[in-house]
Design a protein around this motif. Structure first.
Motif, PDB file in Angstrom:
ATOM      1  N   SER A 254       1.106  -1.065   0.075  1.00  0.00           N
ATOM      2  CA  SER A 254       0.389   0.215   0.331  1.00  0.00           C
ATOM      3  C   SER A 254       0.863   1.353  -0.089  1.00  0.00           C
ATOM      4  O   SER A 254       2.015   1.393   0.519  1.00  0.00           O
ATOM      5  CB  SER A 254      -0.709   0.107   1.256  1.00  0.00           C
ATOM      6  N   ALA A 255       0.011   2.626  -0.138  1.00  0.00           N
ATOM      7  CA  ALA A 255       1.096   3.349   0.061  1.00  0.00           C
ATOM      8  C   ALA A 255       0.713   3.947   1.060  1.00  0.00           C
ATOM      9  O   ALA A 255       2.600   4.818   1.182  1.00  0.00           O
ATOM     10  CB  ALA A 255      -0.265   4.807  -0.926  1.00  0.00           C
ATOM     11  N   GLU A 256       0.312   3.559   1.741  1.00  0.00           N
ATOM     12  CA  GLU A 256       0.489   3.990   3.106  1.00  0.00           C
ATOM     13  C   GLU A 256       2.038   3.381   4.203  1.00  0.00           C
ATOM     14  O   GLU A 256       2.998   4.309   4.935  1.00  0.00           O
ATOM     15  CB  GLU A 256      -0.400   3.563   4.278  1.00  0.00           C
ATOM     16  N   ASN A 257       2.421   2.146   3.372  1.00  0.00           N
ATOM     17  CA  ASN A 257       3.188   1.167   3.494  1.00  0.00           C
ATOM     18  C   ASN A 257       4.949   2.271   3.069  1.00  0.00           C
ATOM     19  O   ASN A 257       5.857   1.277   3.268  1.00  0.00           O
ATOM     20  CB  ASN A 257       3.039  -0.328   3.098  1.00  0.00           C
ATOM     21  N   PHE A 258       4.588   2.496   1.922  1.00  0.00           N
ATOM     22  CA  PHE A 258       5.727   3.240   1.138  1.00  0.00           C
ATOM     23  C   PHE A 258       6.361   4.272   2.305  1.00  0.00           C
ATOM     24  O   PHE A 258       7.733   4.822   2.148  1.00  0.00           O
ATOM     25  CB  PHE A 258       4.880   3.804   0.194  1.00  0.00           C
ATOM     26  N   LYS A 259       5.742   5.031   3.040  1.00  0.00           N
ATOM     27  CA  LYS A 259       6.321   5.917   4.246  1.00  0.00           C
ATOM     28  C   LYS A 259       7.177   5.067   4.983  1.00  0.00           C
ATOM     29  O   LYS A 259       8.425   5.922   5.302  1.00  0.00           O
ATOM     30  CB  LYS A 259       4.771   5.980   5.484  1.00  0.00           C
ATOM     31  N   LEU A 260       7.300   3.856   5.126  1.00  0.00           N
ATOM     32  CA  LEU A 260       7.657   3.233   5.918  1.00  0.00           C
ATOM     33  C   LEU A 260       9.572   3.294   4.968  1.00  0.00           C
ATOM     34  O   LEU A 260      10.538   3.592   5.688  1.00  0.00           O
ATOM     35  CB  LEU A 260       7.284   1.336   5.863  1.00  0.00           C
ATOM     36  N   LEU A 261       9.255   2.976   4.344  1.00  0.00           N
ATOM     37  CA  LEU A 261      10.387   3.133   3.297  1.00  0.00           C
ATOM     38  C   LEU A 261      11.373   4.147   3.253  1.00  0.00           C
ATOM     39  O   LEU A 261      12.232   5.110   2.624  1.00  0.00           O
ATOM     40  CB  LEU A 261       9.861   1.945   1.350  1.00  0.00           C
ATOM     41  N   GLU A 262      10.167   5.412   3.221  1.00  0.00           N
ATOM     42  CA  GLU A 262      10.669   7.227   3.322  1.00  0.00           C
ATOM     43  C   GLU A 262      11.066   7.310   4.662  1.00  0.00           C
ATOM     44  O   GLU A 262      12.135   7.680   4.168  1.00  0.00           O
ATOM     45  CB  GLU A 262       9.212   8.331   2.979  1.00  0.00           C
ATOM     46  N   LYS A 263      11.430   6.441   5.242  1.00  0.00           N
ATOM     47  CA  LYS A 263      11.963   6.297   6.737  1.00  0.00           C
ATOM     48  C   LYS A 263      12.861   6.303   6.147  1.00  0.00           C
ATOM     49  O   LYS A 263      13.968   6.787   7.168  1.00  0.00           O
ATOM     50  CB  LYS A 263      10.914   5.837   7.557  1.00  0.00           C
ATOM     51  N   LEU A 264      13.458   5.081   6.134  1.00  0.00           N
ATOM     52  CA  LEU A 264      15.071   4.534   5.917  1.00  0.00           C
ATOM     53  C   LEU A 264      15.070   5.275   5.010  1.00  0.00           C
ATOM     54  O   LEU A 264      16.355   5.656   4.906  1.00  0.00           O
ATOM     55  CB  LEU A 264      14.344   3.137   5.532  1.00  0.00           C
ATOM     56  N   ALA A 265      14.577   6.035   4.435  1.00  0.00           N
ATOM     57  CA  ALA A 265      15.418   6.226   3.297  1.00  0.00           C
ATOM     58  C   ALA A 265      15.676   7.467   3.295  1.00  0.00           C
ATOM     59  O   ALA A 265      17.186   7.504   3.824  1.00  0.00           O
ATOM     60  CB  ALA A 265      14.517   6.807   1.863  1.00  0.00           C
TER      61      ALA A 265
END
Lengths: 361, 252
Positions: A254-265
């Motif tokens: 989901s788009a929501e979960n991409f936020k998690l990836l953004e945090k890592l980035a």
């Protein structure tokens, strides 16, 4: 003038270093090498991809006199021209087309501009970066000049001998340009990284001159009008030039979960990329897509989360220095290109990575 | 209005290509061939425009050897009204020559719109559409993800996929549009339509008849396999991964 003298000695030196066997071939193909780099600027500075194009121009020959072409209007273009003038020792002049019609990268006007500048300058090579600007305008300009362009070059072996990937990077094709001047090309920026010595400002800046637009062919303009650009504002480094890229695929769900990836980035100082599946599912905007039809990246570290590794995706990242894959499916093709693979649920791994990774320098 | 769509026959996108041992090219015999995915999208868009009433006829065109007729049959089965096959023989034709052939066909057919894919997945050139637009002095809308036609005003509004996001242009017709992946979802040809396609017309012409000289100012010296990556390792935990990245890969 000192720079010119230096250039001449450099030229003489490299001439004497030619083997007698290669000299006749070269002189038959290329008498004098002068390259036009069609550059882009943004907010008063030259785009990194255009600086890569200058590096590529320098790679054609050490006896190259490089001209940089910039277009636009307003105070920004003056600043960009000053930067260009001192950005590489081989740059011999900066040409500025100062007019409102070049504010937006419309292919119709830019292709005519390249055509005009070529007719006056008689360049042996014309280069631009292989991004949406270069891909849009260079082939059109090549058609006006009746030559075949070479797109997406990754290696320059000789002034007319190039390597470019075909079939989504599954084969490398060496091509020789045997047509008339100019030899027109677009280059893959990640393949021509900037050298540190050329990053240092040179002592004497190249002259800046205005392109004479009085003979400019405006007959066919106005047939296309620029309306707007919906840009994705982001604080992140540019995907094409980032040192670290973290990419999410369908596995992120989901788009929501991409936020998690953004945090890592954020923690890694990385750019965020995506697969076609993630873009089509609406998780992220399309300009984040990495692959044959999206962006080509070659960062130092590429981390793929929930990416299966389709041929079309691998095309966009296979030249990364270190590839890390995190996927639940141990049979995913991405593990065949990964230097380090971790078979695990990305929803467990990402938070753990965020917690355990050292702060970025 | 008439829409001309250029389609290309290429190795199917799912096939893992093999480089020939003599480095002369890629193995194409006994390999599954299909219509280039971007061309399917171009054709689908043309069909949708016709179905919306903004165009009367969709003509599919291809340049290449005899086998390309199959690709045109596919186009006809999807819904193209008729097709033109420019038989250029077995030798590969560069985008510049394809663009000149298309220009010649445009002069014969007089379409209001020429739609192509943004790139062929075999040579990955991304040139033909831009070149034919340049030759015709038509405006171009490349990498289109949305096309809206205004029949009254004779303009097309095109949303383009560019590096920083989405750019919108307004083009006067006639124009050239090249399609990006997100423009639409191409339809499948149904069996009845495949049968019907057999009775549709494919006109054959040669480049000579169109007065186009096939130019080749690029020589393929060799085709090689890309360097293989050395085998990777599977790590067992996040800690091990971070350790490897720090000490072995030296990227953290």
């Amino acid at each position: 003038m000192a720079a010119l003298a230096m250039l001449r000695t450099l030229r003489n030196r490299s001439f004497t270093s030619f083997s007698p066997l290669r000299l006749p071939i070269r002189s038959a193909l290329s008498r004098f090498i002068s390259t036009l780099v069609v550059a882009e600027h943004d907010g008063g500075s030259i785009k990194p991809s255009s600086l890569s194009a200058v590096e590529a121009a320098a790679a054609i020959s050490r006896e190259n006199s490089i001209s940089v072409l910039l277009g636009g209007s307003g105070p920004d273009i003056g600043k960009a021209a000053l930067q260009a003038a001192s950005s590489h020792p081989l740059i011999s002049q900066v040409l500025v087309a100062d007019a409102d019609i070049f504010l937006h990268p419309l292919a119709e006007t830019w292709a005519e501009l390249v055509h005009l500048v070529q007719q006056k300058g008689g360049y042996s090579h014309i280069i631009t970066a292989s991004n949406s600007f270069g891909k849009n305008i260079l082939p059109r300009a090549a058609a006006l000049l009746d030559v075949s362009p070479v797109t997406d070059i990754t290696e320059i072996s000789e002034p007319h001998l190039f390597v470019r990937p075909i079939y989504a990077g599954n084969a490398l094709c060496t091509v020789r340009y045997v047509g008339k001047d100019p030899c027109m090309m677009t280059i893959r920026s990640p393949s021509f990284p900037m050298h540190s010595e050329s990053a240092e400002p040179k002592s004497e800046a190249a002259p800046i001159s205005q392109v004479d637009l009085s003979t400019f062919n405006e007959e066919f303009f106005g047939k296309s009008r620029w309306l707007k650009l919906a840009s994705q504002d982001t604080e992140r480094p540019d995907l094409g030039n980032a040192r670290v890229v973290v990419t999410g695929g369908r596995g992120l769900k989901s788009a929501e979960n991409f936020k998690l990836l953004e945090k890592l980035a954020e923690k890694l100082g990385a750019a965020v990329g995506a697969t076609r599946a993630a873009v089509d599912a609406g998780f992220v905007p399309n300009d984040l897509q990495v692959g044959q039809t999206g962006k080509i990246v070659a960062p130092e570290l590429y981390m793929a989360f929930g990416v299966s590794g389709a041929i079309q995706h691998l095309a966009g990242m296979r030249d990364s220095k270190v590839i890390v894959a995190i996927n639940k499916d141990a049979d995913a093709p991405i593990f065949q290109v990964a230097d380090y693979g971790l078979v695990a649920d990305l929803f467990d791994v990402i938070p753990e990575l965020i917690e355990k990774l050292p702060e970025k320098k | 209005m008439k829409i001309l769509v250029a389609v290309k026959r290429v190795i199917d996108y799912a096939v893992k290509v093999r480089v020939k041992p003599d480095k002369s090219g890629v193995e194409t015999s006994n390999v599954k061939m299909s219509m280039n995915p971007f061309c399917e999208i171009a054709l689908e868009e043309a069909l949708r425009i016709r179905e919306s009433g903004a165009a009367k006829e969709v003509v599919a065109v291809t340049v290449g050897p005899a086998q390309c007729a199959d690709t045109l049959r596919t186009a006809l089965a999807m819904g193209a009204d008729r097709a033109v096959h420019v038989d250029a023989g077995a030798a590969p034709v560069l985008p510049l020559s394809v663009a000149k052939i298309l220009r010649a066909l445009v002069q014969v057919e007089q379409p209001g719109l020429l739609i192509l894919g943004k790139q062929a997945i075999d040579d990955d050139c991304n040139q033909t559409g831009q070149m034919v637009a340049g030759l015709l002095k038509w405006p171009q809308g490349t990498f289109a993800s949305k096309v809206v036609l205004d029949k009254e005003k004779q303009v097309a509004t095109v949303e383009r996929e560019v590096d920083g996001g989405l750019e919108t242009l307004c083009l006067d017709l006639p124009a050239v549009i090249t399609t990006d992946l997100r423009l639409n979802q191409p339809r499948y040809a149904t069996l009845p339509n495949i049968m019907k396609a057999k009775s549709k017309v494919i006109k054959k012409v040669t480049p000579e008849e169109l007065n186009v000289e096939i130019k080749s100012d690029l020589e393929v010296v060799q085709v090689t396999e890309p360097p293989k990556r050395k085998a990777g390792v599977i790590v067992s935990s996040v800690d091990e991964l971070i350790d490897k990245l720090k000490n072995e890969g030296r990227v953290l």
